[in-house]
Scaffold this motif. Structure first.
Motif, mmCIF file in Angstrom:
data_model
loop_
_atom_site.group_PDB
_atom_site.id
_atom_site.type_symbol
_atom_site.label_atom_id
_atom_site.label_comp_id
_atom_site.label_asym_id
_atom_site.label_seq_id
_atom_site.Cartn_x
_atom_site.Cartn_y
_atom_site.Cartn_z
ATOM 1 N N GLY A 224 0.739 -1.564 -0.171
ATOM 2 C CA GLY A 224 0.397 0.430 -0.110
ATOM 3 C C GLY A 224 0.832 1.143 -0.042
ATOM 4 N N PHE A 225 0.365 2.612 1.134
ATOM 5 C CA PHE A 225 1.197 3.258 0.708
ATOM 6 C C PHE A 225 1.689 3.310 1.950
ATOM 7 N N LEU A 226 2.544 4.169 2.028
ATOM 8 C CA LEU A 226 3.560 4.233 3.621
ATOM 9 C C LEU A 226 3.389 6.123 3.324
ATOM 10 N N ASP A 227 2.803 7.037 4.358
ATOM 11 C CA ASP A 227 2.434 8.445 4.022
ATOM 12 C C ASP A 227 4.039 8.626 5.238
ATOM 13 N N ILE A 228 4.560 9.753 5.749
ATOM 14 C CA ILE A 228 5.133 10.411 6.392
ATOM 15 C C ILE A 228 5.948 11.363 6.488
ATOM 16 N N SER A 261 15.190 6.468 -0.093
ATOM 17 C CA SER A 261 15.218 7.909 1.097
ATOM 18 C C SER A 261 15.215 8.932 -0.518
ATOM 19 N N ASP A 262 14.223 8.470 -1.288
ATOM 20 C CA ASP A 262 13.828 9.238 -1.858
ATOM 21 C C ASP A 262 11.666 8.359 -1.970
ATOM 22 N N ASN A 263 11.105 9.849 -2.523
ATOM 23 C CA ASN A 263 9.422 9.666 -2.442
ATOM 24 C C ASN A 263 9.557 8.679 -3.944
ATOM 25 N N ASN A 264 8.064 7.426 -3.900
ATOM 26 C CA ASN A 264 7.958 6.466 -4.836
ATOM 27 C C ASN A 264 6.605 6.869 -4.779
ATOM 28 N N GLU A 265 6.033 5.850 -5.664
ATOM 29 C CA GLU A 265 4.248 5.863 -5.640
ATOM 30 C C GLU A 265 4.298 5.244 -4.667
ATOM 31 N N PHE A 266 5.198 4.268 -3.790
ATOM 32 C CA PHE A 266 4.290 3.619 -2.531
ATOM 33 C C PHE A 266 4.794 4.809 -0.784
ATOM 34 N N VAL A 267 5.782 5.483 -1.416
ATOM 35 C CA VAL A 267 5.897 6.561 -0.124
ATOM 36 C C VAL A 267 6.227 8.085 -0.721
ATOM 37 N N ASN A 268 5.635 8.529 0.573
ATOM 38 C CA ASN A 268 5.657 9.981 0.696
ATOM 39 C C ASN A 268 6.163 10.536 2.088
ATOM 40 N N ILE A 280 14.297 5.019 5.103
ATOM 41 C CA ILE A 280 13.809 3.976 5.468
ATOM 42 C C ILE A 280 14.297 2.459 5.296
ATOM 43 N N LEU A 281 14.598 2.295 6.207
ATOM 44 C CA LEU A 281 15.194 0.973 6.011
ATOM 45 C C LEU A 281 14.682 -0.195 7.219
ATOM 46 N N LYS A 282 15.232 -1.631 7.403
ATOM 47 C CA LYS A 282 14.803 -3.288 8.034
ATOM 48 C C LYS A 282 15.986 -3.302 9.065
ATOM 49 N N ASP A 283 15.566 -3.185 10.704
ATOM 50 C CA ASP A 283 16.731 -3.422 11.215
ATOM 51 C C ASP A 283 15.724 -4.657 12.201
ATOM 52 N N GLY A 284 15.608 -6.219 11.778
ATOM 53 C CA GLY A 284 15.925 -7.097 12.162
ATOM 54 C C GLY A 284 14.551 -7.119 12.155
#
Length: 320
Positions: A224-228, A261-268, A280-284
């Motif tokens: 989906g879409f992640l908006d921060i 690290s840049d906006n795209n169609e899934f992240v703003n 945005i990164l994954k830690d465990g």
């Protein structure tokens, strides 16, 4: 209310202090709160609203059903805000679900469930309560669950946002501020449509200190879409600061669409300053938002912030 509604407004106001409103059946069993959600009717306009303000109230129901997928217009709202962090409002679900639905193609229906401060939403012991936000395939309208203000607590079993088969409409779960506790004891699902990720949005809005973490025992579908929104964040350093977006206990797969690290169609991401950077990164099992501010506010800015906090505290003391 289960009949047709073309434009009338229906409202339940719970005001004052320490009231309890319970939807009880003829033999003492608790009934659901239906907001034009059952029977053979539909909705093309008007509104249904539950407005709980003051402090220390309890709304005791079996389930909350907001709207129906056949709606073409209108708006329905559940709103709760307590003025006291020591005497919070309580929305107590006996069992079953909170269903916040969408509408047909072209629908202007708006269904909103909002905890706007010092409210606890929980289930009774050994019962399952799911929060479903347009979890049926829809083609229009909007369905939102919003956690805003300060010091809200959400204890759910499953939280489902959207449906991968939706052809339109908007499903939104938004957490606004850094002082909330939100937990899905079973699973979080973000089910955006393959046609448009924004049919399902998980949104975080920072206050001066950052964001609140979405706690989930497990994460299922994450599509989906992640908006921060960090436009209100006040940095105290130019070093990278890390904020946990989602904390989970299971090993779940995160698409590379979100590890960016840049906006795209899934992240703003909305930044506080143009030259700020983020990643945005994954830690465990946790999804992390790393934010680096290029600007530290001048001392006068901090003085203004602390002055505003002091005035707010003084006003609170006067009310007490």
């Amino acid at each position: 209310y289960n009949s047709y509604n073309y434009g009338a407004d229906y409202k339940i106001n719970i005001i004052g202090k320490n009231n309890t409103v319970a939807f009880e059946g003829s033999e003492g069993g608790n009934h659901s709160l239906y907001m034009n959600a059952a029977g053979s009717g539909s909705q093309s306009g008007g509104s249904f609203e539950v407005n709980m303000q003051g402090e220390g109230h309890t709304l005791n129901v079996r389930s909350i059903q907001m709207g129906r997928n056949s709606a073409t217009g209108g708006h329905n709202t559940v709103y709760s805000k307590s003025t006291s962090a020591l005497n919070k409002n309580l929305i107590l679900l006996i069992d079953s679900d909170i269903n916040i639905r969408g509408g047909v193609s072209g629908s202007t229906i708006v269904n909103t469930f909002q905890l706007d401060g010092n409210t606890i939403l929980k289930r009774t012991e050994d019962r399952t309560v799911n929060i479903n936000i347009a979890s049926d395939a829809v083609a229009g309208g909007s369905a939102s669950f919003i956690v805003s203000g300060e010091n809200n607590e959400v204890y759910a079993e499953m939280i489902r946002i959207g449906n991968t088969g939706s052809e339109g409409g908007k499903a939104l779960f938004k957490i606004d501020g850094s002082t909330h506790y939100v937990r899905a004891a079973n699973q979080l699902q973000l089910n955006g449509s393959g046609l448009d990720p924004q049919t399902a949005t998980l949104a975080f809005v920072a206050d001066a200190n950052g964001i609140s973490t979405f706690n989930a025992n497990s994460v299922g579908t994450f599509q989906g879409f992640l908006d921060i929104d960090f436009s209100s964040y006040v940095a105290t350093s130019t070093d990278p600061m890390e904020f946990t977006i989602i904390s989970a206990n299971n090993s779940w797969t995160t698409s590379s669409n979100y590890l960016v690290s840049d906006n795209n169609e899934f992240v703003n991401v909305t930044k506080a300053n143009e030259d700020d950077t983020w990643e945005i990164l994954k830690d465990g099992n946790d999804l992390i938002f790393s934010y680096t501010s290029a600007v530290i506010p001048e001392p006068s800015t901090y003085a203004a912030i602390f002055g505003a906090l002091a005035l707010a505290f003084a006003a609170y003391r006067r009310r007490k």
